[in-house]
Design a protein around this motif. Structure first.
Motif, PDB file in Angstrom:
ATOM      1  N   ILE A  97      11.314  51.393 -44.341  1.00 19.66           N
ATOM      2  CA  ILE A  97      12.130  52.614 -44.268  1.00 19.66           C
ATOM      3  C   ILE A  97      11.544  53.509 -43.187  1.00 19.66           C
ATOM      4  CG2 ILE A  97      13.088  54.571 -45.514  1.00 19.66           C
ATOM      5  CD1 ILE A  97      12.547  53.110 -48.113  1.00 19.66           C
ATOM      6  N   GLY A  98      12.308  53.711 -42.119  1.00 16.56           N
ATOM      7  CA  GLY A  98      11.863  54.543 -41.008  1.00 16.56           C
ATOM      8  C   GLY A  98      11.524  53.703 -39.793  1.00 16.56           C
ATOM      9  N   ALA A  99      12.000  54.128 -38.622  1.00 18.95           N
ATOM     10  CA  ALA A  99      11.752  53.390 -37.382  1.00 18.95           C
ATOM     11  C   ALA A  99      11.155  54.294 -36.315  1.00 18.95           C
ATOM     12  CB  ALA A  99      13.045  52.741 -36.877  1.00 18.95           C
ATOM     13  N   GLY A 100      10.212  55.141 -36.753  1.00 12.82           N
ATOM     14  CA  GLY A 100       9.392  55.861 -35.795  1.00 12.82           C
ATOM     15  C   GLY A 100       8.215  54.983 -35.394  1.00 12.82           C
ATOM     16  N   GLN A 101       7.143  55.614 -34.932  1.00 15.93           N
ATOM     17  CA  GLN A 101       5.971  54.863 -34.478  1.00 15.93           C
ATOM     18  C   GLN A 101       5.441  53.921 -35.561  1.00 15.93           C
ATOM     19  OE1 GLN A 101       4.482  55.909 -31.351  1.00 15.93           O
ATOM     20  NE2 GLN A 101       2.758  54.497 -31.321  1.00 15.93           N
ATOM     21  N   ALA A 102       5.269  54.427 -36.775  1.00 13.45           N
ATOM     22  CA  ALA A 102       4.694  53.623 -37.846  1.00 13.45           C
ATOM     23  C   ALA A 102       5.627  52.501 -38.269  1.00 13.45           C
ATOM     24  CB  ALA A 102       4.357  54.518 -39.035  1.00 13.45           C
ATOM     25  N   GLY A 103       6.905  52.791 -38.414  1.00 13.43           N
ATOM     26  CA  GLY A 103       7.857  51.779 -38.846  1.00 13.43           C
ATOM     27  C   GLY A 103       8.012  50.654 -37.836  1.00 13.43           C
ATOM     28  N   LEU A 104       8.063  51.002 -36.549  1.00 16.28           N
ATOM     29  CA  LEU A 104       8.194  49.962 -35.528  1.00 16.28           C
ATOM     30  C   LEU A 104       6.928  49.124 -35.433  1.00 16.28           C
ATOM     31  CD1 LEU A 104      10.135  51.710 -32.617  1.00 16.28           C
ATOM     32  CD2 LEU A 104      11.010  50.232 -34.436  1.00 16.28           C
ATOM     33  N   ALA A 105       5.765  49.759 -35.593  1.00 12.87           N
ATOM     34  CA  ALA A 105       4.512  49.005 -35.581  1.00 12.87           C
ATOM     35  C   ALA A 105       4.499  47.999 -36.730  1.00 12.87           C
ATOM     36  CB  ALA A 105       3.315  49.944 -35.674  1.00 12.87           C
ATOM     37  N   LEU A 161       7.609  47.078 -50.033  1.00  9.63           N
ATOM     38  CA  LEU A 161       8.202  48.198 -49.312  1.00  9.63           C
ATOM     39  C   LEU A 161       7.175  48.822 -48.373  1.00  9.63           C
ATOM     40  CD1 LEU A 161      10.628  50.286 -49.107  1.00  9.63           C
ATOM     41  CD2 LEU A 161       9.322  51.650 -50.746  1.00  9.63           C
ATOM     42  N   ILE A 162       7.571  49.047 -47.138  1.00 11.20           N
ATOM     43  CA  ILE A 162       6.765  49.820 -46.193  1.00 11.20           C
ATOM     44  C   ILE A 162       7.506  51.122 -45.942  1.00 11.20           C
ATOM     45  CG2 ILE A 162       5.821  49.952 -43.862  1.00 11.20           C
ATOM     46  CD1 ILE A 162       5.500  46.918 -43.906  1.00 11.20           C
ATOM     47  N   ASN A 163       6.943  52.205 -46.416  1.00 17.60           N
ATOM     48  CA  ASN A 163       7.572  53.514 -46.239  1.00 17.60           C
ATOM     49  C   ASN A 163       6.972  54.196 -45.011  1.00 17.60           C
ATOM     50  OD1 ASN A 163       9.396  55.571 -47.770  1.00 17.60           O
ATOM     51  ND2 ASN A 163       7.667  56.749 -46.969  1.00 17.60           N
ATOM     52  N   ALA A 164       7.827  54.458 -44.024  1.00 20.14           N
ATOM     53  CA  ALA A 164       7.368  55.041 -42.757  1.00 20.14           C
ATOM     54  C   ALA A 164       8.265  56.208 -42.369  1.00 20.14           C
ATOM     55  CB  ALA A 164       7.372  53.966 -41.660  1.00 20.14           C
ATOM     56  N   THR A 165       8.491  57.099 -43.335  1.00 15.33           N
ATOM     57  CA  THR A 165       9.466  58.169 -43.144  1.00 15.33           C
ATOM     58  C   THR A 165       8.884  59.438 -42.527  1.00 15.33           C
ATOM     59  OG1 THR A 165       9.111  58.631 -45.500  1.00 15.33           O
ATOM     60  CG2 THR A 165      11.099  57.430 -44.903  1.00 15.33           C
ATOM     61  N   GLY A 166       7.570  59.469 -42.304  1.00  9.43           N
ATOM     62  CA  GLY A 166       6.983  60.598 -41.600  1.00  9.43           C
ATOM     63  C   GLY A 166       7.165  61.931 -42.296  1.00  9.43           C
ATOM     64  N   THR A 167       7.259  62.991 -41.481  1.00 10.77           N
ATOM     65  CA  THR A 167       7.332  64.346 -42.020  1.00 10.77           C
ATOM     66  C   THR A 167       8.425  65.207 -41.393  1.00 10.77           C
ATOM     67  OG1 THR A 167       5.732  65.190 -40.393  1.00 10.77           O
ATOM     68  CG2 THR A 167       4.830  64.337 -42.476  1.00 10.77           C
ATOM     69  N   TRP A 168       9.000  64.771 -40.292  1.00  6.74           N
ATOM     70  CA  TRP A 168       9.891  65.633 -39.516  1.00  6.74           C
ATOM     71  C   TRP A 168      11.050  66.192 -40.337  1.00  6.74           C
ATOM     72  CZ3 TRP A 168       9.115  67.904 -35.011  1.00  6.74           C
ATOM     73  CH2 TRP A 168      10.199  68.507 -34.348  1.00  6.74           C
ATOM     74  N   ASP A 169      11.509  65.429 -41.308  1.00  2.64           N
ATOM     75  CA  ASP A 169      12.662  65.859 -42.109  1.00  2.64           C
ATOM     76  C   ASP A 169      12.313  66.853 -43.203  1.00  2.64           C
ATOM     77  OD1 ASP A 169      14.487  64.256 -40.707  1.00  2.64           O
ATOM     78  OD2 ASP A 169      13.872  62.503 -41.855  1.00  2.64           O
ATOM     79  N   ARG A 170      11.017  67.199 -43.314  1.00  2.00           N
ATOM     80  CA  ARG A 170      10.630  68.161 -44.336  1.00  2.00           C
ATOM     81  C   ARG A 170       9.806  69.300 -43.733  1.00  2.00           C
ATOM     82  NH1 ARG A 170       8.008  67.083 -49.686  1.00  2.00           N
ATOM     83  NH2 ARG A 170       8.690  69.226 -49.856  1.00  2.00           N
ATOM     84  N   PRO A 171      10.427  70.120 -42.884  1.00  2.00           N
ATOM     85  CA  PRO A 171       9.703  71.279 -42.362  1.00  2.00           C
ATOM     86  C   PRO A 171       9.318  72.229 -43.485  1.00  2.00           C
ATOM     87  CG  PRO A 171      12.046  71.444 -41.857  1.00  2.00           C
ATOM     88  CD  PRO A 171      11.826  70.074 -42.419  1.00  2.00           C
ATOM     89  N   PHE A 172       8.111  72.759 -43.407  1.00  2.00           N
ATOM     90  CA  PHE A 172       7.625  73.660 -44.454  1.00  2.00           C
ATOM     91  C   PHE A 172       7.916  75.102 -44.069  1.00  2.00           C
ATOM     92  CE2 PHE A 172       3.970  76.221 -46.113  1.00  2.00           C
ATOM     93  CZ  PHE A 172       4.432  76.266 -47.425  1.00  2.00           C
ATOM     94  N   TRP A 173       8.703  75.779 -44.895  1.00  2.00           N
ATOM     95  CA  TRP A 173       9.039  77.188 -44.712  1.00  2.00           C
ATOM     96  C   TRP A 173       8.332  78.006 -45.801  1.00  2.00           C
ATOM     97  CZ3 TRP A 173      12.801  79.351 -41.271  1.00  2.00           C
ATOM     98  CH2 TRP A 173      13.510  78.415 -40.502  1.00  2.00           C
ATOM     99  N   PRO A 174       7.278  78.727 -45.487  1.00  2.00           N
ATOM    100  CA  PRO A 174       6.656  79.602 -46.492  1.00  2.00           C
ATOM    101  C   PRO A 174       7.629  80.689 -46.928  1.00  2.00           C
ATOM    102  CG  PRO A 174       5.238  79.313 -44.568  1.00  2.00           C
ATOM    103  CD  PRO A 174       6.585  78.779 -44.194  1.00  2.00           C
ATOM    104  N   ARG A 175       7.417  81.220 -48.106  1.00  2.00           N
ATOM    105  CA  ARG A 175       8.250  82.297 -48.620  1.00  2.00           C
ATOM    106  C   ARG A 175       7.425  83.569 -48.735  1.00  2.00           C
ATOM    107  NH1 ARG A 175      12.984  81.421 -47.495  1.00  2.00           N
ATOM    108  NH2 ARG A 175      13.532  83.093 -48.931  1.00  2.00           N
ATOM    109  N   TYR A 176       7.992  84.678 -48.241  1.00  2.00           N
ATOM    110  CA  TYR A 176       7.328  85.981 -48.304  1.00  2.00           C
ATOM    111  C   TYR A 176       8.314  87.024 -48.792  1.00  2.00           C
ATOM    112  CZ  TYR A 176       3.062  84.379 -46.115  1.00  2.00           C
ATOM    113  OH  TYR A 176       1.877  83.724 -45.886  1.00  2.00           O
ATOM    114  N   PRO A 177       7.819  88.024 -49.501  1.00  2.00           N
ATOM    115  CA  PRO A 177       8.708  89.095 -49.979  1.00  2.00           C
ATOM    116  C   PRO A 177       9.495  89.711 -48.832  1.00  2.00           C
ATOM    117  CG  PRO A 177       6.534  89.305 -50.969  1.00  2.00           C
ATOM    118  CD  PRO A 177       6.420  88.242 -49.919  1.00  2.00           C
TER     119      PRO A 177
END
Length: 361
Positions: free
Chosen positions: A12-20, A131-147
């Protein structure tokens, strides 16, 4: 689609890790579409690189390591990295006949019959032994929450959707984040913006001198220890510090990289601290990193109480059929290559066991 197909290995995923990983499967005798399948949700080759902003040229990319078996040569350093690397990945997939299926969205991986895992996707369901999971992180940007965040009248961007420096012309910009992206954004947009303010949770650590092999191993070891304990992984960059290069030195001298501690709340027209300090802003740019995109693995219950997936090498400790490449210590481009090879080596051993049924973890 309700079609069910069987393979030995699903990637799952065809970025650097998935293609390798796909390369090493192919190299060791696995046939694409018959023995293994590669599913990628992106519209085209290039992994997360295809989504990078145009001003990130190939000459400014740090640490892009070639995929196994085929070097990236002759690239124009002035071209956008998104174009250079997308073309390289396209050529790579074609050269090794990896037959990546895209765009395919994987919605869940769950337990199936006879020791197989079921990979449910927009392309149907795949019953796989490993299963080789190579989905990386790009699809989960971290948005902190502030008052007060919801009342901010300006615009908010994350690195994942950074539009380039021209979009900030004449604007007052607060950049949040002490990593490489935060400093790159600041240095790039400062000549365009009316004013910039840099805020980070912790004081940035700038690294003097060369980053040698010993230092690299030590940094990776720190990340490995976290995933062994089942804690959410930190990036390798987070433990190496920021390289003190000429651009950084100039930014420090010019005051662009004068850092303030994290603000306490967001106001309709800016940010403020408990001590009464205020900064007016038209834009808040969140260079606050990403989290692993592994929600589709939730039915397998791989997460530990600490919030991460405990991994030995690339193998999920809870389920030896599952390998995570590009996760934790293998999140760098060179680490992804090594992880792909290691995962395939372990999977070959797994599939050689009687009836292909994995031993208990």
């Amino acid at each position: 689609m309700n079609e069910m197909r069987e393979v030995e290995v699903a990637v799952i995923g065809a970025g650097q890790a998935g293609l390798a990983a796909a390369y090493h499967l192919r190299r060791t005798g696995f046939e694409p579409e018959r023995d293994f399948v590669v599913l990628d949700h992106s519209p085209g080759p290039g992994g997360a690189w295809q989504f990078r902003w145009p001003s990130l040229t190939y000459g400014r990319v740090h640490g892009m390591h070639a995929l196994p078996g085929r070097e990236l040569t002759g690239a124009d350093p002035g071209r956008p990295s998104s174009e250079v690397i997308a073309e390289y990945f396209t050529d790579y997939e074609r050269a090794f006949d990896l037959r990546v299926r895209r765009p395919v969205d994987v919605t869940a991986v769950r337990e199936g019959a006879n020791g197989r895992l079921l990979v449910e996707s927009s392309d149907g369901t795949w019953a796989t032994k490993a299963l080789i999971n190579a989905t990386g992180t790009w699809d989960r940007p971290f948005w902190p929450r502030y008052p007060g965040q919801e009342n901010f009248r300006g615009r908010q961007f994350h690195t994942a959707r950074y539009p380039g420096p021209e979009a900030f012309a004449g604007l007052r910009v607060v950049v949040v984040g002490g990593g490489a992206s935060g400093t790159q954004h600041l240095l790039e947009l400062a000549p365009y913006a009316a004013a910039t303010t840099w805020v980070t949770r912790r004081p940035p650590v700038f690294r003097e001198g060369p980053f040698d092999e010993d230092a690299g191993r030590a940094a990776v070891a720190l990340v490995e220890e976290r995933v062994r304990q089942g804690l959410p992984p930190k990036s390798v960059v987070s433990v190496t510090g920021l390289p003190l290069n000429d651009a950084i030195r100039q930014g420090l001298a010019d005051g662009v990289l004068d850092r303030l501690p994290m603000f306490d709340r967001i106001t309709p027209d800016g940010v403020e601290w408990k001590d009464g300090r205020r900064v007016s802003a038209d834009v808040i740019l969140w260079a606050t990193g990403f989290r692993p995109a592994v929600d589709h693995l939730a039915p397998l219950r791989l997460r530990e109480p600490g919030g991460g997936i405990r991994v030995e090498g690339t193998r999920a400790v809870v389920d030896p059929r599952v390998h995570l490449v590009g996760y934790g210590p293998s999140a760098s481009t060179i680490g992804a290559n090594r992880a792909g090879r290691a995962a395939v080596r372990d999977i070959r051993r797994l599939l050689a066991e009687p009836a292909g049924v994995p031993a208990a973890a």
